[in-house]
Design a protein around this motif. Structure first.
Motif, PDB file in Angstrom:
ATOM      1  N   GLN A  34       0.832  -1.211   0.000  1.00  0.00           N
ATOM      2  CA  GLN A  34       0.000   0.000   0.000  1.00  0.00           C
ATOM      3  C   GLN A  34       0.864   1.257   0.000  1.00  0.00           C
ATOM      4  O   GLN A  34       0.562   2.227  -0.695  1.00  0.00           O
ATOM      5  CB  GLN A  34      -0.961   0.002   1.201  1.00  0.00           C
ATOM      6  N   ASP A  38       0.879   4.127  -2.849  1.00  0.00           N
ATOM      7  CA  ASP A  38       0.683   5.532  -2.477  1.00  0.00           C
ATOM      8  C   ASP A  38       1.825   6.405  -3.010  1.00  0.00           C
ATOM      9  O   ASP A  38       1.599   7.484  -3.556  1.00  0.00           O
ATOM     10  CB  ASP A  38       0.577   5.694  -0.962  1.00  0.00           C
ATOM     11  N   GLU A  42       1.515   9.398  -5.779  1.00  0.00           N
ATOM     12  CA  GLU A  42       2.006  10.728  -5.435  1.00  0.00           C
ATOM     13  C   GLU A  42       3.021  11.220  -6.468  1.00  0.00           C
ATOM     14  O   GLU A  42       2.966  12.371  -6.915  1.00  0.00           O
ATOM     15  CB  GLU A  42       2.633  10.699  -4.041  1.00  0.00           C
TER      16      GLU A  42
END
Length: 141
Positions: A34, A38, A42
């Motif tokens: 995860q 992420d 980003e």
């Protein structure tokens, strides 16, 4: 973390502090899935923002579809980010933007020292009905 725009030919490098801080081989120490997803999302958003602000294609009257291609590349990269499990997946998800633009003005890169693919020595891009070499490490590929 983005390094920014450099020189007449813009170049963008995305460096992941988590990847650079690791002293062990990257394949032996995969981060949390995860967290990896992420970070990938980003970086894709940050790269898209930088490209929209600094890439000459955004202001090129001879390439009116550039902004749409960039947005589509961002969306395709974000879809790829949803499936990231390994550092190689992360690298390939970010490469989606490079493949879509492949124009010699900018490249997005992340720290990665694993093996994801074998590079043929040149990059290409479709323009209209033609496939063109946009950069090469040789004089004539």
């Amino acid at each position: 973390m983005l390094k920014g725009v450099v020189g007449g030919w813009s170049s963008i490098s995305i460096l992941s502090a988590a990847l650079l801080a690791s002293a062990q081989p990257l394949v032996a120490q995969e981060p949390d899935v995860q967290e990896l997803r992420d970070q990938t999302r980003e970086d894709i958003y940050e790269a898209y923002t930088l490209l929209t602000k600094h890439h000459p294609g955004m202001y090129n009257p001879f390439d009116p579809e550039f902004a749409e291609r960039l947005e589509a590349a961002r969306d395709k990269a974000l879809r790829a980010a949803q499936t990231v499990v390994t550092l190689a997946d992360r690298y390939l998800a970010v490469q989606v933007i490079n493949q879509a633009l492949a124009d010699g003005h900018a490249r997005i890169g992340i720290a990665f020292n694993g093996t994801a693919a074998h590079w043929a020595g040149f990059d290409t891009a479709w323009r209209g009905d033609g496939l063109y070499v946009t950069s090469s490490d040789q004089k004539s590929p």
